[in-house]
Design a protein around this motif. Sequence first.
Motif, PDB file in Angstrom:
ATOM      1  N   ASP A   1       0.813  -1.225   0.000  1.00  0.00           N
ATOM      2  CA  ASP A   1       0.000   0.000   0.000  1.00  0.00           C
ATOM      3  C   ASP A   1       0.848   1.278   0.000  1.00  0.00           C
ATOM      4  O   ASP A   1       0.445   2.289  -0.582  1.00  0.00           O
ATOM      5  N   VAL A   2       1.994   1.239   0.644  1.00  0.00           N
ATOM      6  CA  VAL A   2       2.864   2.417   0.659  1.00  0.00           C
ATOM      7  C   VAL A   2       3.921   2.342  -0.455  1.00  0.00           C
ATOM      8  O   VAL A   2       4.840   3.146  -0.498  1.00  0.00           O
ATOM      9  N   GLU A   3       3.748   1.377  -1.315  1.00  0.00           N
ATOM     10  CA  GLU A   3       4.573   1.190  -2.513  1.00  0.00           C
ATOM     11  C   GLU A   3       6.042   0.905  -2.218  1.00  0.00           C
ATOM     12  O   GLU A   3       6.935   1.314  -2.956  1.00  0.00           O
TER      13      GLU A   3
ATOM     14  N   ASN B   1       6.158  -4.064  -5.083  1.00  0.00           N
ATOM     15  CA  ASN B   1       5.185  -4.040  -6.169  1.00  0.00           C
ATOM     16  C   ASN B   1       4.235  -5.235  -6.052  1.00  0.00           C
ATOM     17  O   ASN B   1       4.394  -6.089  -5.170  1.00  0.00           O
ATOM     18  N   GLU B   2       3.279  -5.280  -6.932  1.00  0.00           N
ATOM     19  CA  GLU B   2       2.247  -6.333  -6.901  1.00  0.00           C
ATOM     20  C   GLU B   2       2.866  -7.726  -7.038  1.00  0.00           C
ATOM     21  O   GLU B   2       2.452  -8.668  -6.357  1.00  0.00           O
ATOM     22  N   GLU B   3       3.857  -7.860  -7.903  1.00  0.00           N
ATOM     23  CA  GLU B   3       4.501  -9.165  -8.112  1.00  0.00           C
ATOM     24  C   GLU B   3       5.217  -9.633  -6.844  1.00  0.00           C
ATOM     25  O   GLU B   3       5.095 -10.789  -6.436  1.00  0.00           O
ATOM     26  N   GLU B   4       5.960  -8.740  -6.210  1.00  0.00           N
ATOM     27  CA  GLU B   4       6.653  -9.094  -4.965  1.00  0.00           C
ATOM     28  C   GLU B   4       5.631  -9.457  -3.884  1.00  0.00           C
ATOM     29  O   GLU B   4       5.815 -10.430  -3.138  1.00  0.00           O
ATOM     30  N   PHE B   5       4.583  -8.655  -3.789  1.00  0.00           N
ATOM     31  CA  PHE B   5       3.525  -8.942  -2.826  1.00  0.00           C
ATOM     32  C   PHE B   5       2.971 -10.347  -3.054  1.00  0.00           C
ATOM     33  O   PHE B   5       2.870 -11.139  -2.114  1.00  0.00           O
ATOM     34  N   ASN B   6       2.606 -10.656  -4.293  1.00  0.00           N
ATOM     35  CA  ASN B   6       1.995 -11.950  -4.605  1.00  0.00           C
ATOM     36  C   ASN B   6       2.930 -13.118  -4.311  1.00  0.00           C
ATOM     37  O   ASN B   6       2.489 -14.140  -3.790  1.00  0.00           O
TER      38      ASN B   6
END
Length: 120
Positions: free
Chosen positions: A88-90, A93-98
Amino acid sequence: MQYKSFEDIKVWQDSRNLAVKSYKLINSNSQLRKDYALSDQFRRATCSIMLNIAEGFERTSKREFAYFLNIAKGSAGEVRSILYIMKDVEFINEEEFNQFYVEVKNISMQLCSFRNFLIR
């Protein structure tokens, strides 16, 4: 299923890999390194999973082991929550999160199954 040491347990091995990945992520991410409180909590939560599995294994009863697996599962939930903050605070990224999310969710499911196996 008889284990001679906690190092033989797959969920411990997986949680060890997760802890190592958390250190590598923090070391390679300048924003995370600068936010010491968040990165420290993330490191401690990922390490807590494997540490509680090991501590529980070394206890004298299945019930005590199951208790520590519950604590490890709680730490897995903490890791997932921290991942949301970092996304959320960037900081990630989405890929790392996933990648992290899928891994920690799998660990959480393994912990639940293992705990259920011990207490039945």
